[in-house]
Design an enzyme around this catalytic site. Structure first.
Site, PDB file in Angstrom:
ATOM      1  N   HIS A   1     -14.366 -27.852  26.997  1.00  0.00           N
ATOM      2  CA  HIS A   1     -13.237 -27.741  26.072  1.00  0.00           C
ATOM      3  C   HIS A   1     -12.820 -26.310  25.796  1.00  0.00           C
ATOM      4  O   HIS A   1     -11.980 -26.080  24.931  1.00  0.00           O
ATOM      5  CB  HIS A   1     -13.567 -28.400  24.734  1.00  0.00           C
ATOM      6  CG  HIS A   1     -13.786 -29.874  24.805  1.00  0.00           C
ATOM      7  ND1 HIS A   1     -12.796 -30.791  24.561  1.00  0.00           N
ATOM      8  CD2 HIS A   1     -14.884 -30.588  25.120  1.00  0.00           C
ATOM      9  CE1 HIS A   1     -13.281 -32.021  24.698  1.00  0.00           C
ATOM     10  NE2 HIS A   1     -14.557 -31.919  25.049  1.00  0.00           N
TER      11      HIS A   1
ATOM     12  N   LYS B   1      -4.260 -25.947  12.130  1.00  0.00           N
ATOM     13  CA  LYS B   1      -5.321 -25.989  13.144  1.00  0.00           C
ATOM     14  C   LYS B   1      -6.438 -25.095  12.638  1.00  0.00           C
ATOM     15  O   LYS B   1      -6.258 -24.416  11.617  1.00  0.00           O
ATOM     16  CB  LYS B   1      -4.807 -25.478  14.492  1.00  0.00           C
ATOM     17  CG  LYS B   1      -4.075 -24.117  14.374  1.00  0.00           C
ATOM     18  CD  LYS B   1      -3.443 -23.685  15.674  1.00  0.00           C
ATOM     19  CE  LYS B   1      -2.195 -24.431  16.079  1.00  0.00           C
ATOM     20  NZ  LYS B   1      -2.399 -25.503  17.046  1.00  0.00           N
ATOM     21  N   ARG B   2      -7.607 -25.100  13.309  1.00  0.00           N
ATOM     22  CA  ARG B   2      -8.648 -24.176  12.881  1.00  0.00           C
ATOM     23  C   ARG B   2      -8.150 -22.734  12.945  1.00  0.00           C
ATOM     24  O   ARG B   2      -7.276 -22.394  13.725  1.00  0.00           O
ATOM     25  CB  ARG B   2      -9.887 -24.345  13.762  1.00  0.00           C
ATOM     26  CG  ARG B   2     -10.698 -25.564  13.400  1.00  0.00           C
ATOM     27  CD  ARG B   2     -11.246 -25.484  11.976  1.00  0.00           C
ATOM     28  NE  ARG B   2     -12.289 -24.492  11.897  1.00  0.00           N
ATOM     29  CZ  ARG B   2     -13.579 -24.740  11.750  1.00  0.00           C
ATOM     30  NH1 ARG B   2     -13.985 -26.004  11.640  1.00  0.00           N
ATOM     31  NH2 ARG B   2     -14.457 -23.765  11.691  1.00  0.00           N
TER      32      ARG B   2
ATOM     33  N   LYS C   1      -5.725 -18.282  18.314  1.00  0.00           N
ATOM     34  CA  LYS C   1      -4.646 -19.185  17.942  1.00  0.00           C
ATOM     35  C   LYS C   1      -3.482 -18.432  17.290  1.00  0.00           C
ATOM     36  O   LYS C   1      -2.398 -18.959  17.130  1.00  0.00           O
ATOM     37  CB  LYS C   1      -5.159 -20.280  17.010  1.00  0.00           C
ATOM     38  CG  LYS C   1      -6.169 -21.237  17.679  1.00  0.00           C
ATOM     39  CD  LYS C   1      -6.692 -22.276  16.708  1.00  0.00           C
ATOM     40  CE  LYS C   1      -7.843 -23.104  17.254  1.00  0.00           C
ATOM     41  NZ  LYS C   1      -7.420 -24.168  18.173  1.00  0.00           N
TER      42      LYS C   1
ATOM     43  N   THR D   1      -4.244 -30.543  20.549  1.00  0.00           N
ATOM     44  CA  THR D   1      -3.863 -31.950  20.408  1.00  0.00           C
ATOM     45  C   THR D   1      -2.896 -32.129  19.236  1.00  0.00           C
ATOM     46  O   THR D   1      -2.150 -33.103  19.202  1.00  0.00           O
ATOM     47  CB  THR D   1      -5.096 -32.858  20.204  1.00  0.00           C
ATOM     48  OG1 THR D   1      -5.985 -32.242  19.270  1.00  0.00           O
ATOM     49  CG2 THR D   1      -5.815 -33.086  21.512  1.00  0.00           C
TER      50      THR D   1
ATOM     51  N   LYS E   1       0.572 -34.546  18.439  1.00  0.00           N
ATOM     52  CA  LYS E   1       0.832 -35.318  17.220  1.00  0.00           C
ATOM     53  C   LYS E   1       2.223 -34.990  16.667  1.00  0.00           C
ATOM     54  O   LYS E   1       2.980 -35.879  16.257  1.00  0.00           O
ATOM     55  CB  LYS E   1      -0.250 -35.039  16.173  1.00  0.00           C
ATOM     56  CG  LYS E   1      -1.622 -35.579  16.570  1.00  0.00           C
ATOM     57  CD  LYS E   1      -2.800 -34.962  15.819  1.00  0.00           C
ATOM     58  CE  LYS E   1      -4.095 -35.235  16.575  1.00  0.00           C
ATOM     59  NZ  LYS E   1      -5.194 -34.327  16.227  1.00  0.00           N
TER      60      LYS E   1
HETATM   61  C1  26Q Z   1     -21.438 -24.417  19.752  1.00  0.00           C
HETATM   62  C2  26Q Z   1     -22.723 -23.926  19.568  1.00  0.00           C
HETATM   63  C3  26Q Z   1     -23.225 -23.722  18.307  1.00  0.00           C
HETATM   64  C4  26Q Z   1     -22.426 -24.023  17.208  1.00  0.00           C
HETATM   65  C5  26Q Z   1     -21.155 -24.518  17.385  1.00  0.00           C
HETATM   66  C6  26Q Z   1     -20.642 -24.704  18.658  1.00  0.00           C
HETATM   67  C7  26Q Z   1     -19.266 -25.229  18.834  1.00  0.00           C
HETATM   68  C8  26Q Z   1     -18.763 -26.188  17.960  1.00  0.00           C
HETATM   69  C9  26Q Z   1     -17.486 -26.689  18.113  1.00  0.00           C
HETATM   70  C10 26Q Z   1     -18.446 -24.801  19.859  1.00  0.00           C
HETATM   71  C11 26Q Z   1     -17.162 -25.319  20.010  1.00  0.00           C
HETATM   72  C12 26Q Z   1     -16.675 -26.270  19.142  1.00  0.00           C
HETATM   73  C13 26Q Z   1     -15.348 -26.860  19.219  1.00  0.00           C
HETATM   74  C14 26Q Z   1     -14.471 -26.669  20.191  1.00  0.00           C
HETATM   75  C15 26Q Z   1     -13.149 -27.301  20.172  1.00  0.00           C
HETATM   76  O1  26Q Z   1     -12.790 -27.993  19.244  1.00  0.00           O
HETATM   77  N1  26Q Z   1     -12.344 -27.082  21.204  1.00  0.00           N
HETATM   78  C16 26Q Z   1     -11.022 -27.676  21.267  1.00  0.00           C
HETATM   79  O2  26Q Z   1     -11.115 -28.921  21.943  1.00  0.00           O
HETATM   80  C17 26Q Z   1      -9.888 -29.624  21.902  1.00  0.00           C
HETATM   81  C18 26Q Z   1     -10.098 -30.988  22.514  1.00  0.00           C
HETATM   82  O3  26Q Z   1     -10.272 -30.871  23.900  1.00  0.00           O
HETATM   83  C19 26Q Z   1      -8.800 -28.832  22.606  1.00  0.00           C
HETATM   84  O4  26Q Z   1      -7.573 -29.511  22.457  1.00  0.00           O
HETATM   85  C20 26Q Z   1      -8.690 -27.428  22.022  1.00  0.00           C
HETATM   86  O5  26Q Z   1      -7.779 -26.656  22.788  1.00  0.00           O
HETATM   87  C21 26Q Z   1     -10.045 -26.758  21.994  1.00  0.00           C
HETATM   88  O6  26Q Z   1      -9.976 -25.517  21.316  1.00  0.00           O
END
Ligand code: 26Q
Length: 767
Positions: A330, A508-509, A514, A616, A620
């Protein structure tokens, strides 16, 4: 589900009597919520149990995050009894809307977690045998408030209202062993209702508990190195969701969570498979697993380990794993790719680490160049490489993203295993993101083309011949949604917005890539332009932001402070009150998104090209009939392919250009060439905003100095951004503009999660 009002009300009454010792008249909100939910659960039991017993091949969606949002309305909608339950409650003087206070299940951070939730719903709606496996965090993503413009975080007590949509399944509890502790994993099952089709899949979330009360025999057999305080710590494992998004934190508790969830899931699956009298070599005939990013990848060595304790050879076990596992990436951001210290991992999970080393040895024995192909190197375990090496399929989440994976991030792997790599563009469920949150728009569409589009979103293109006649109703419904959002924002944020303003939205986050900064600087740029009299006739606009910053992400928090200060400056200036308003909503979450998405006029999707894997929320908004103001990044590229660039507002450097620009990028010239941009930027340090924390100063420095000033090319893209944004603001409101909105809605078909899960089922899961 067939619905009988009398039976339903009697069911509710009975649950109230037995579980809460009250009746309909004396029940409080919380009791009523639980009783209504439980009454529905009872009715759905037969369908659920049929699916649970079914013998067909299934896919387990392994994910550390499921951002489910609020369950009650979406469940009632999918069961086809939303209105009926509303009417039944009304007949006894109760209002279904009162449950809007129920907390979201926010067991996820953002895109990745919400995607998992959309996929579960779509799979059930398409009768695809997909079950979710994850963690039942005691506390989900933190609740956000602003104090003096700074983000504050509080624990998210998502169980405050109870958890009537889950069932605790003690009989399926298993033990999970770490070197220093053994804990008990107890599953809570949530039904996932397909849309009006009687299908019920399962989301199984594991909770950690002390082992002691459970089973003294196995407790006594536990390995020697167990520490005395383990029962005290056992619950800790699933206490809280790590609030990071697209950033890796190397905390060992996080690894404990990951192993806990996959070990419990695999033990459960293997146990049931064996009970059916099957040879474990045949596991792939019944099961496959989708790894949602690297977070559950430790499942691979765990299954290798389990299979060998069951008598398979390493090669036999490897073959099973290869056939079972698939991996979704992702993100291409280096700071998000999971790596674990080999010593720490082998300390915590020695037997699992042994399997990782065996994978590395297998890879080495193939005679590959160790500079390009490695799983463990310099005492670091690279989880993505492990996943790619073992999995049958690796997928990106949008065309542009998959191409970057193939040509850059995992170039070597792609050249060695081209057949593994596939693209599956993300999607969203149209049930929650249209039928539920925008019912009047849905009815307008129904009146033109019927209801087939509810489960076949590409059918929406059939509204194209009706776009002209739909315009007035479309505008009226959007206006009503804006009114509702304005009322909600007034109540919760204390900012009054006129629904006659353009609603320009970025939710968004919060992450530097971003580029909320780009949006923020443009707001100041317009503000100063209006104040100086350089911009006259500015189309009245409400700039709406929503975002959570990871608590440890300093720059992200600085951006929140900055935007809140801009909001204070602008909103307290009577001179611009009829031109602009700025609001940063607190605690943006799924339920807030439902209100915002259907009320937006502009969808800001302005990440630096090449950085946003897919996005995403862009989909929406598109479904809600909103034009995209965006870069050619992530799924925006495909949105333009589907709806036409001429119906959206595209700006900025392309992914091909970015690398070249970065080589000799120096933001100074740009700042000097654009005095108003300079003025906007200088507000960070010139005393315009009061900030004792030094955050704004640091934010300024990140944009202008240091090793890589303005890493995400905010200033580079600024001029093009305001050029296109201004064009959009001036286009707004014309028939031609409204047509663009509806063309976007009509073209959204590809972005249904129904299509995404069908692609997974065909190309990867073979279901
Ligand atoms: C990893 C290791 C330790 C702690 C946290 C994490 C961690 C947690 C969450 C790393 C990444 C995430 C989240 C990533 C994420 O949400 N990515 C998004 O995924 C969406 C669905 O595919 C995409 O639409 C977005 O572009 C992408 O940013």
């Amino acid at each position: 589900m067939k619905f009988d009002k009398k039976t339903f009300l009697a069911d509710v009454e009975r649950v109230l009597n037995s579980d809460y010792a009250c009746d309909m008249k004396s029940a409080g909100r919380r009791e009523l919520y639980n009783a209504v939910s439980k009454a529905v659960m009872e009715e759905a039991y037969a369908d659920w149990s049929r699916e649970k017993k079914s013998n067909r091949r299934r896919c387990g969606y392994f994910s550390a995050e499921f951002l489910m949002g609020r369950a009650i309305y979406s469940n009632l909608l999918n069961l086809g009894i939303l209105e009926e339950v509303g009417d039944a409650l009304k007949s006894v003087g109760e209002d279904l809307n009162q449950f809007e206070e129920v907390e979201d299940a926010a067991l996820g951070n953002g895109g990745l977690g919400r995607l998992a939730a959309c996929y579960l719903e779509s799979a059930a709606s398409k009768d695809i045998a997909l079950d979710g496996y994850g963690i039942r965090y005691r506390y989900g993503l933190f609740r956000q408030t602003f104090e003096n413009g700074f983000q504050h975080e509080e624990g998210d007590d998502w169980l405050k209202w109870g958890d009537p949509w889950s069932v605790r399944v003690d009989r399926d509890a298993v033990l999970v062993r770490f070197a220093d502790q053994t804990v008990r994993a107890v599953p809570y099952d949530m039904p996932i209702f397909g849309y009006k089709n009687g299908v019920v899949n399962t989301l199984r979330l594991w909770q950690s508990e002390p082992v002691q009360a459970f089973d003294f025999a196995s407790f006594n057999e536990m390995r020697g190195e167990v520490k005395a305080n383990e029962n005290f710590n056992a619950t800790k494992i699933t206490d809280v969701l790590y609030p990071n998004d697209n950033t890796m934190v190397g905390k060992i508790l996080r690894l404990r969570q990951q192993y806990f969830m996959v070990s419990a899931s695999l033990q459960d699956i293997v146990k049931k498979f064996k009970a059916a009298g099957k040879d474990l070599k045949a596991l792939p005939e019944k099961w496959c697993f989708q790894l949602n990013d690297t977070h559950p990848v430790i499942a691979i060595p765990e299954l290798l380990r389990i299979l060998q304790t069951e008598g398979l050879s390493f090669e036999e076990a490897f073959d099973v794993c290869h056939k079972c596992f698939n991996f979704t990436n992702h993100t291409i951001m280096a700071e998000a790719l999971e790596k674990w210290d080999a010593l720490a991992l082998s300390d915590l999970l020695p037997d699992v680490y042994e399997q990782i080393v065996a994978c590395q040895q297998r890879l080495s024995s193939e005679g590959v160049d160790p500079n390009y192909f490695y799983i463990v190197r310099d005492n670091v375990v690279h989880m993505a490489n492990l996943a790619i090496y073992v999995s049958a399929h690796v997928n990106g989440v949008a065309e542009i993203h998959t191409n970057i994976l193939k040509t850059q991030t995992f170039k070597n792997w792609y050249e060695r295993y081209p057949e593994k790599f596939v693209n599956i563009t993300n999607g969203i469920t149209p049930r929650r993101w249209m039928l539920l949150n925008n019912p009047k728009m849905a009815r307008l569409i129904d009146s033109k083309i019927g209801t087939v589009w509810h489960t076949r979103l590409p059918e929406l293109k059939k509204i194209k011949p009706f776009i002209g006649e739909m315009l007035p109703e479309f505008v009226r419904i959007k206006q009503e949604n804006k009114q509702k959002l304005a009322a909600y924002i007034a109540e919760h944020e204390g900012v009054e917005l006129s629904p006659d303003f353009i609603f320009d939205v970025q939710v968004k986050r919060l992450h530097e890539y971003k580029r909320q900064m780009l949006n923020a600087l443009s707001v100041l740029w317009y503000y100063f332009g209006i104040k100086d009299g350089d911009i006259t006739d500015f189309p009245p606009t409400a700039f709406i932001f929503g975002a959570k910053a990871a608590p440890g992400y300093y720059m992200a928090k600085a951006v929140i402070k900055f935007i809140n200060e801009i909001a204070r400056l602008v909103n307290s200036d009577a001179e611009v009150a009829d031109k602009m308003k700025v609001v940063f909503v607190q605690n943006y979450n799924v339920s807030y998104a439902e209100k915002i998405v259907c009320a937006a006029d502009i969808s800001e999707q302005i990440s630096l090209a090449g950085m946003e894997a897919s996005g995403t929320s862009n989909m929406k908004f598109m479904l809600g009939g909103t034009v995209t103001l965006g870069t050619l990044d992530g799924a925006n590229v495909e949105i333009c392919e589907e709806a036409g660039s001429e119906n959206n507002y595209i700006f900025g450097a392309t992914v091909e250009e970015v690398a070249a620009i970065k080589q000799f990028y120096c933001p100074r010239e740009i700042i000097e060439q654009n005095p108003r941009l300079k003025r906007a930027l200088m507000t960070l340090v010139d005393g315009t905003f009061q900030d004792d924390s030094g955050m704004l100063q640091k934010l300024f420095e990140s944009m202008t100095s240091g090793y890589e000033p303005d890493r995400y090319l905010v200033l580079y893209d600024f001029a093009d951004y305001v050029r296109v944004k201004t064009q959009l603001l001036y286009d707004f409101g014309s028939d031609e503009f409204n047509k663009k909105c509806l063309v976007n809605m009509a073209s959204v078909g590809k972005f249904s999660a129904d299509r995404s899960v069908t692609d997974y089922a065909k190309l990867i899961w073979n279901l």
